[in-house]
Design a protein around this motif. Structure first.
Motif, PDB file in Angstrom:
ATOM      1  N   GLU A 129       7.896 -38.763 -55.850  1.00  6.89           N
ATOM      2  CA  GLU A 129       6.808 -39.993 -55.539  1.00  6.89           C
ATOM      3  C   GLU A 129       7.057 -40.256 -54.211  1.00  6.89           C
ATOM      4  O   GLU A 129       7.914 -40.713 -53.680  1.00  6.89           O
ATOM      5  CB  GLU A 129       7.301 -41.084 -56.518  1.00  6.89           C
ATOM      6  CG  GLU A 129       6.964 -40.976 -58.059  1.00  6.89           C
ATOM      7  CD  GLU A 129       5.543 -40.137 -58.322  1.00  6.89           C
ATOM      8  OE1 GLU A 129       4.648 -40.971 -57.647  1.00  6.89           O
ATOM      9  OE2 GLU A 129       5.549 -39.554 -59.158  1.00  6.89           O
ATOM     10  N   SER A 185       5.070 -42.806 -51.249  1.00  3.42           N
ATOM     11  CA  SER A 185       4.009 -43.727 -50.971  1.00  3.42           C
ATOM     12  C   SER A 185       3.904 -44.522 -49.671  1.00  3.42           C
ATOM     13  O   SER A 185       4.900 -44.307 -48.783  1.00  3.42           O
ATOM     14  CB  SER A 185       3.756 -44.959 -51.979  1.00  3.42           C
ATOM     15  OG  SER A 185       4.591 -45.984 -51.793  1.00  3.42           O
ATOM     16  N   PRO A 189       6.106 -43.269 -61.326  1.00  4.28           N
ATOM     17  CA  PRO A 189       5.661 -44.108 -60.231  1.00  4.28           C
ATOM     18  C   PRO A 189       5.532 -45.396 -60.493  1.00  4.28           C
ATOM     19  O   PRO A 189       4.145 -46.057 -60.419  1.00  4.28           O
ATOM     20  CB  PRO A 189       4.101 -43.104 -59.886  1.00  4.28           C
ATOM     21  CG  PRO A 189       4.020 -42.610 -61.281  1.00  4.28           C
ATOM     22  CD  PRO A 189       5.176 -42.462 -62.249  1.00  4.28           C
ATOM     23  N   PRO A 195       5.551 -46.995 -56.240  1.00  4.82           N
ATOM     24  CA  PRO A 195       4.688 -46.520 -55.056  1.00  4.82           C
ATOM     25  C   PRO A 195       3.525 -47.728 -55.108  1.00  4.82           C
ATOM     26  O   PRO A 195       2.727 -48.140 -56.108  1.00  4.82           O
ATOM     27  CB  PRO A 195       4.007 -45.165 -55.565  1.00  4.82           C
ATOM     28  CG  PRO A 195       5.162 -44.584 -56.418  1.00  4.82           C
ATOM     29  CD  PRO A 195       5.545 -45.873 -57.238  1.00  4.82           C
ATOM     30  N   HIS A 255      -0.214 -46.353 -61.617  1.00  3.22           N
ATOM     31  CA  HIS A 255       0.416 -46.135 -62.784  1.00  3.22           C
ATOM     32  C   HIS A 255       0.546 -47.142 -63.712  1.00  3.22           C
ATOM     33  O   HIS A 255       0.244 -46.947 -64.934  1.00  3.22           O
ATOM     34  CB  HIS A 255       1.855 -45.559 -62.280  1.00  3.22           C
ATOM     35  CG  HIS A 255       2.720 -45.469 -63.343  1.00  3.22           C
ATOM     36  ND1 HIS A 255       2.698 -44.299 -64.340  1.00  3.22           N
ATOM     37  CD2 HIS A 255       3.904 -46.260 -64.058  1.00  3.22           C
ATOM     38  CE1 HIS A 255       3.533 -44.403 -65.349  1.00  3.22           C
ATOM     39  NE2 HIS A 255       4.270 -45.574 -65.271  1.00  3.22           N
TER      40      HIS A 255
END
Ligand SMILES: Cc1cc2nc3c(=O)[nH]c(=O)nc-3n(C[C@H](O)[C@H](O)[C@H](O)COP(=O)(O)OP(=O)(O)OC[C@H]3O[C@@H](n4cnc5c(N)ncnc54)[C@H](O)[C@@H]3O)c2cc1C
Length: 457
Positions: free
Chosen positions: A43, A45, A81, A84, A448
């Motif tokens: 993951e 971001s 996730p 993020p 998510h």
């Protein structure tokens, strides 16, 4: 106005809020902002800002003065996730340490960013010990409880089930002190909050007197271990299995309270390296031919024992990065669900050598705990090393969990959305309504969580 020191200027929450307000333009001008990654690396971001409050006042001020999306992060050990964001990341690594304790009640209050690993020794110095711990202890208290992180043991709830009070800093900067007495419904929601009700700044946890544990490890046929699982579970404080894939064997771990002297030798690096080499060797053999080889290796593994303070026995260090999917099914369905997964791995010749994990978790009163409600659950995990694509394997296995009414671990990979989740968790819709009331604009959501709660992205 008196002179402003450099420290005040750089540490100012107003400056952080100003940065937060201007940084999207900066990000666009300079390309992507600094990346954030979770523990497994899957993951990633690019948050527009990171804010690490030094105390609750700074946190409250930031919440009240910033705008746009924000997500709290603990130690980033979730596989799903949850964290993020391209908005503000609230990093709680300065909110750490023991704040107070109650000797008679065996309880203690910690700042929310305290790592589980630091709680063990701090509690031991007070004569207290946590009832249980997960497989590792690098998580923060707030992060671990936000996903109902658990260990194993039919009489042990997830960590969230031992929280007796917490402080939630709301989006408007106000602070709510919650307990089962003060606001029972909001408290039941906030104990497993997925970080989408506000930011938790402190938590009080119910403990017991400090204690020592003895752990015995051995290898045995999976079928025999499953047949006797409930007997093992009721005759040991903790019991769990690591079933080997493409094999008839599992590693069993039984853990009990003891007064024996501490004897916890470090794992031999040579032994670990030899085991690693053998496992790498198996990866070169086609999965359909592995079974006799892995069985032969398993038969050579002798039993072992170790004794130490409870927190040193219950958690481990995991150096090899991986991704994980975990579902919990009602205890009565656990063995059948696990056997179906192991059989499918053999049947489809899935190229995986990573063992599964099989544990029991006691029911609790939280709204979104995996074992919330009136049934104890069996938790089953599958893993894939971080360098490999986990999707084909996890996509193959996930429908088996659904067949047994499995509930996903919030911190682990799953593909469910609000419709399925609301059928699996009796209080899911109640949680979703509370979330909407506290955060109508969805500032604490990401893509998510929007899927999880059926909200527009
Ligand atoms: C190697 C490994 C082993 C693991 N073993 C187990 C195990 O044995 N049992 C088990 O159940 N799980 C296990 N997990 C999963 C892990 O315990 C959870 O995913 C846990 O949530 C991670 O905690 P964290 O501090 O890293 O939180 P993060 O992953 O950083 O965040 C998790 C959630 O907490 C929220 N959050 C963080 N801080 C706050 C705050 N102050 N206020 C409100 N919300 C907040 C975040 O927004 C997010 O929704 C394991 C994970 C790894 C990587």
């Amino acid at each position: 106005m008196s002179k402003i020191s450099r420290r005040t200027f750089l540490g100012s929450t107003a400056l952080a809020a100003l940065y937060a307000a201007t940084s999207p333009a900066m990000s666009l001008a300079q390309g992507k902002s600094l990346s954030w990654r979770n523990w497994s690396g899957a993951e990633v971001s690019y948050p527009q800002s990171r804010f690490s409050p030094a105390n609750e006042n700074q946190l409250a001020q930031f919440m009240a003065t910033s705008s746009g999306p924000l997500r709290p992060v603990g130690s980033g050990h979730s596989f799903s996730p949850l964290v993020p964001t391209d908005g503000h990341l609230i990093v709680i690594d300065q909110l750490t340490g023991l704040l107070s304790d109650d000797e008679a009640a065996h309880s203690a209050t910690f700042a929310a960013g305290t790592r589980l690993a630091d709680m063990g020794p701090l509690l031991e110095s007070l004569g207290q010990g946590l009832f249980n711990l997960p497989d590792i202890d690098r998580q923060t208290l707030a992060g671990a409880t936000a996903t109902a992180t658990h260990g194993t043991g039919i009489q042990f709830k997830s960590l969230s089930g031992y929280i007796t009070g917490l402080r939630l800093i709301m989006l408007d900067g106000s602070a709510l002190d919650l307990s089962a007495v003060s606001q029972p419904d909001l408290f039941a929601a906030a104990c497993v909050s997925l970080g989408c009700l506000g930011v938790v700044s402190r938590m009080t946890i119910q403990n017991r007197e400090a204690y020592r544990l003895k752990q015995t490890t051995w290898v045995e046929k999976t079928a025999t271990l499953l047949e006797n699982f409930d007997t093992h579970m009721s005759s040991h404080r903790h019991f769990e299995l690591f079933p080997l894939t493409h094999s008839d064997y599992s590693m069993a771990l039984a853990t009990d309270e003891t007064d024996e002297a501490i004897n916890n030798p470090e794992a031999s690096p040579e032994e670990a390296a030899a085991f690693d080499t053998a496992m790498r060797g198996f990866m070169l053999v086609p999965p359909s031919l592995r079974r006799p080889l892995i069985n032969a290796l398993a038969e050579q593994i002798g039993p072992s024992e170790r004794v130490d303070a409870s927190y040193k026995i219950l958690s481990n260090i995991r150096n090899n990065r991986f991704n994980e999917m975990e579902y919990s099914v009602p205890v009565a369905a656990g063995a059948e669900c696990l056997q179906e997964i192991l059989a499918l791995i053999i049947d489809k010749a899935v190229d995986v050598v990573f063992p599964l994990e099989y544990r029991y978790v006691c029911r609790d009163d939280t709204m979104l705990g995996m074992s919330s409600g009136d049934e104890d659950h069996a938790a089953i995990s599958i893993h894939r090393v971080a360098s490999e694509d986990y999707r084909p394997y996890f996509d193959l296995i996930e429908p088996i969990f659904w067949k047994y009414g499995g509930r996903p671990h919030w911190g682990k990979i799953h593909s469910l959305g609000s419709e399925q989740l609301s059928r699996l968790y009796p209080r899911f819709d109640e949680f979703a309504a509370l979330r909407r009331e506290l955060d109508p604009q969805g500032r604490l959501l990401n893509a998510h969580l929007s899927k999880v709660f059926g909200e527009p992205v």
